[in-house]
Design a protein around this motif. Structure first.
Motif, short mmCIF file in Angstrom:
data_model
loop_
_atom_site.label_atom_id
_atom_site.label_comp_id
_atom_site.label_asym_id
_atom_site.label_seq_id
_atom_site.Cartn_x
_atom_site.Cartn_y
_atom_site.Cartn_z
N GLU A 93 37.35 12.15 15.49
CA GLU A 93 37.82 13.32 14.76
C GLU A 93 36.67 14.03 14.06
O GLU A 93 36.57 15.26 14.09
CB GLU A 93 38.85 12.84 13.73
CG GLU A 93 39.84 13.87 13.28
CD GLU A 93 40.89 13.24 12.38
OE1 GLU A 93 41.15 13.85 11.32
OE2 GLU A 93 41.44 12.17 12.71
N LEU A 94 35.78 13.26 13.46
CA LEU A 94 34.64 13.83 12.76
C LEU A 94 33.68 14.50 13.74
O LEU A 94 33.11 15.56 13.45
CB LEU A 94 33.92 12.75 11.95
CG LEU A 94 32.78 13.21 11.06
CD1 LEU A 94 33.23 14.29 10.08
CD2 LEU A 94 32.21 12.02 10.30
N ALA A 98 32.45 18.31 13.62
CA ALA A 98 31.05 18.69 13.64
C ALA A 98 30.78 19.69 14.77
O ALA A 98 30.01 20.64 14.59
CB ALA A 98 30.16 17.45 13.80
N ASP A 99 31.42 19.50 15.92
CA ASP A 99 31.28 20.46 17.02
C ASP A 99 31.78 21.84 16.60
O ASP A 99 31.15 22.86 16.89
CB ASP A 99 32.04 19.99 18.26
CG ASP A 99 31.37 18.82 18.97
OD1 ASP A 99 30.17 18.58 18.73
OD2 ASP A 99 32.08 18.13 19.74
N ARG A 100 32.93 21.86 15.90
CA ARG A 100 33.48 23.14 15.43
C ARG A 100 32.57 23.79 14.39
O ARG A 100 32.36 25.01 14.41
CB ARG A 100 34.89 22.95 14.85
CG ARG A 100 35.94 22.64 15.91
CD ARG A 100 37.38 22.81 15.42
NE ARG A 100 37.65 22.35 14.08
CZ ARG A 100 38.08 21.12 13.75
NH1 ARG A 100 38.27 20.22 14.70
NH2 ARG A 100 38.31 20.79 12.51
N ALA A 101 32.00 22.98 13.51
CA ALA A 101 31.10 23.51 12.48
C ALA A 101 29.86 24.12 13.14
O ALA A 101 29.41 25.21 12.76
CB ALA A 101 30.70 22.40 11.51
N LEU A 106 27.15 26.94 11.58
CA LEU A 106 26.58 26.18 10.47
C LEU A 106 25.37 25.38 10.93
O LEU A 106 25.36 24.82 12.03
CB LEU A 106 27.63 25.22 9.88
CG LEU A 106 28.68 25.91 9.03
CD1 LEU A 106 30.06 25.52 9.50
CD2 LEU A 106 28.47 25.55 7.59
N GLU A 107 24.36 25.32 10.08
CA GLU A 107 23.18 24.51 10.34
C GLU A 107 23.44 23.08 9.84
O GLU A 107 24.37 22.85 9.07
CB GLU A 107 21.96 25.09 9.59
CG GLU A 107 21.58 26.49 10.03
CD GLU A 107 20.97 26.53 11.41
OE1 GLU A 107 20.34 25.52 11.81
OE2 GLU A 107 21.14 27.54 12.10
#
Length: 128
Positions: A93-94, A98-101, A106-107
């Motif tokens: 899930e995380l 992170a992929d979506r961020a 996002l950096e």
């Protein structure tokens, strides 16, 4: 076995990076009690750091009761940390998050700051 990656530009002392990465491996279940850590020579060959730096990190881990040195045999894990196995559904899930961020532009530092802020909100007063 854990493979250490040293970031010479992080501003974090090299021995601290080894301690942190070992603890991360313990938390993720990648290292378990009885596992042998790489020898100082193996770490030096893989990372080109001073052997004394590796030994300093291992002494710190030993002081914390996480590993034990066995003369002539190596350094072995004494106990684990945490309960978040590497194959946890929460990790999956995380990773999606992170992929979506990243897709949102996002950096890494932005993601770390956001994640830390959320952790601080949800784990106030938690000593870990």
């Amino acid at each position: 076995m854990v493979e250490y990656r040293i970031d010479r530009h992080s501003g974090v002392a090299t021995y601290v990076q080894i301690v942190q990465q070992t603890k991360q491996a313990l938390r993720m279940g990648l290292l378990k009690p009885g596992d042998r850590l790489p020898t100082a020579r193996e770490v030096v060959e893989a990372t080109a750091i001073n052997p004394n730096t590796v030994l300093k990190a291992y002494r710190e881990l030993e002081r914390e009761g996480l590993v034990e040195a066995r003369r002539g045999l190596g350094t072995f894990v004494r106990r684990s940390l945490g309960t978040a196995p590497a194959d946890s559904p929460l990790r999956t899930e995380l990773e999606r998050w992170a992929d979506r961020a990243r897709a949102a532009g996002l950096e890494r530092d932005d993601v770390a700051a956001l994640f830390t802020a959320v952790l601080d909100t949800h784990f106030q007063g938690d000593p870990t």
